[in-house]
Design a protein around this motif. Structure first.
Motif, short mmCIF file in Angstrom:
data_model
loop_
_atom_site.label_atom_id
_atom_site.label_comp_id
_atom_site.label_asym_id
_atom_site.label_seq_id
_atom_site.Cartn_x
_atom_site.Cartn_y
_atom_site.Cartn_z
N GLY A 30 0.78 -1.22 0.00
CA GLY A 30 0.00 0.00 0.00
C GLY A 30 0.82 1.28 0.00
N GLY A 31 2.13 1.20 -0.04
CA GLY A 31 2.97 2.39 0.01
C GLY A 31 3.36 2.88 -1.37
N PRO A 32 4.02 4.03 -1.41
CA PRO A 32 4.49 4.57 -2.70
C PRO A 32 5.66 3.76 -3.25
N ILE A 33 5.88 3.87 -4.53
CA ILE A 33 6.96 3.16 -5.22
C ILE A 33 8.06 4.16 -5.60
N CYS A 34 9.29 3.87 -5.22
CA CYS A 34 10.43 4.71 -5.58
C CYS A 34 11.12 4.13 -6.81
N LYS A 35 11.53 5.00 -7.72
CA LYS A 35 12.16 4.58 -8.98
C LYS A 35 13.57 5.14 -9.07
N ALA A 36 14.47 4.35 -9.70
CA ALA A 36 15.84 4.79 -9.94
C ALA A 36 16.35 4.11 -11.21
N THR A 37 17.12 4.84 -12.00
CA THR A 37 17.72 4.27 -13.20
C THR A 37 18.87 3.36 -12.77
N ARG A 57 19.83 -7.79 -8.84
CA ARG A 57 21.23 -7.91 -8.41
C ARG A 57 21.70 -6.64 -7.71
N GLU A 58 21.11 -5.51 -8.09
CA GLU A 58 21.45 -4.23 -7.45
C GLU A 58 20.69 -4.02 -6.14
N GLY A 59 19.81 -4.97 -5.79
CA GLY A 59 19.09 -4.88 -4.53
C GLY A 59 17.70 -4.27 -4.62
N PHE A 60 17.20 -4.09 -5.83
CA PHE A 60 15.87 -3.54 -6.02
C PHE A 60 14.83 -4.67 -6.09
N HIS A 61 13.58 -4.29 -5.98
CA HIS A 61 12.47 -5.24 -5.99
C HIS A 61 12.13 -5.68 -7.41
N LYS A 62 12.19 -4.75 -8.37
CA LYS A 62 11.76 -5.03 -9.74
C LYS A 62 12.43 -4.06 -10.71
N GLY A 63 12.45 -4.42 -12.00
CA GLY A 63 12.99 -3.53 -13.02
C GLY A 63 12.24 -3.68 -14.33
N ASP A 64 12.07 -2.55 -15.04
CA ASP A 64 11.38 -2.53 -16.33
C ASP A 64 12.05 -1.53 -17.26
N CYS A 65 11.97 -1.79 -18.57
CA CYS A 65 12.44 -0.85 -19.57
C CYS A 65 11.39 0.26 -19.73
N LYS A 66 11.83 1.52 -19.65
CA LYS A 66 10.89 2.64 -19.68
C LYS A 66 11.40 3.75 -20.59
N GLY A 67 10.46 4.54 -21.07
CA GLY A 67 10.77 5.78 -21.76
C GLY A 67 11.16 5.63 -23.22
N PHE A 68 11.27 6.79 -23.86
CA PHE A 68 11.62 6.86 -25.27
C PHE A 68 13.05 6.37 -25.50
N LEU A 69 13.95 6.66 -24.57
CA LEU A 69 15.34 6.26 -24.70
C LEU A 69 15.60 4.86 -24.16
N ARG A 70 14.54 4.16 -23.71
CA ARG A 70 14.60 2.77 -23.25
C ARG A 70 15.67 2.58 -22.18
N LYS A 71 15.47 3.21 -21.05
CA LYS A 71 16.36 3.05 -19.90
C LYS A 71 15.82 1.95 -18.99
N CYS A 72 16.71 1.29 -18.28
CA CYS A 72 16.33 0.27 -17.29
C CYS A 72 16.03 1.00 -15.99
N VAL A 73 14.76 0.94 -15.57
CA VAL A 73 14.33 1.64 -14.36
C VAL A 73 14.01 0.60 -13.29
N CYS A 74 14.68 0.74 -12.15
CA CYS A 74 14.48 -0.18 -11.03
C CYS A 74 13.50 0.44 -10.04
N THR A 75 12.69 -0.40 -9.38
CA THR A 75 11.70 0.10 -8.43
C THR A 75 11.81 -0.65 -7.10
N ASN A 76 11.44 0.06 -6.05
CA ASN A 76 11.40 -0.46 -4.69
C ASN A 76 10.25 0.23 -3.96
N PRO A 77 9.65 -0.44 -2.98
CA PRO A 77 8.73 0.28 -2.12
C PRO A 77 9.52 1.34 -1.34
N CYS A 78 8.99 2.54 -1.21
CA CYS A 78 9.71 3.62 -0.50
C CYS A 78 9.71 3.40 0.99
#
Length: 78
Positions: A30-37, A57-78
């Protein structure tokens, strides 16, 4: 005939409401999601599974390809 069409209409509306609520966003605890490239993933991010593995491997919960420039964005509960 009018009674039948009202019943059908009510059933359709109920199904739509159930469908919409099932498709809503899912939040972790139920909390917010923090994102980092990702700092490790290099180049264009074309495969979500590869990004997800690198982010984990970097310690995040999940990762997805995002944006026009197709960056790998990792997410974690804040």
């Amino acid at each position: 005939m009018e009674r039948f069409s009202r019943s059908v209409s009510a059933v359709i509306h109920l199904m739509l409401v159930l469908l919409v609520t099932e498709m809503g966003p899912v939040a972790v605890e139920g909390g917010p999601i923090c994102k980092a490239t990702s700092n490790v993933y290099k180049g264009l991010c074309l495969i979500d599974d590869s990004c997800d593995i690198v982010c984990k491997r970097e310690g995040f919960h999940k990762g997805d390809c995002k944006g026009f420039l197709r960056k790998c964005v990792c997410t974690n509960p804040c």
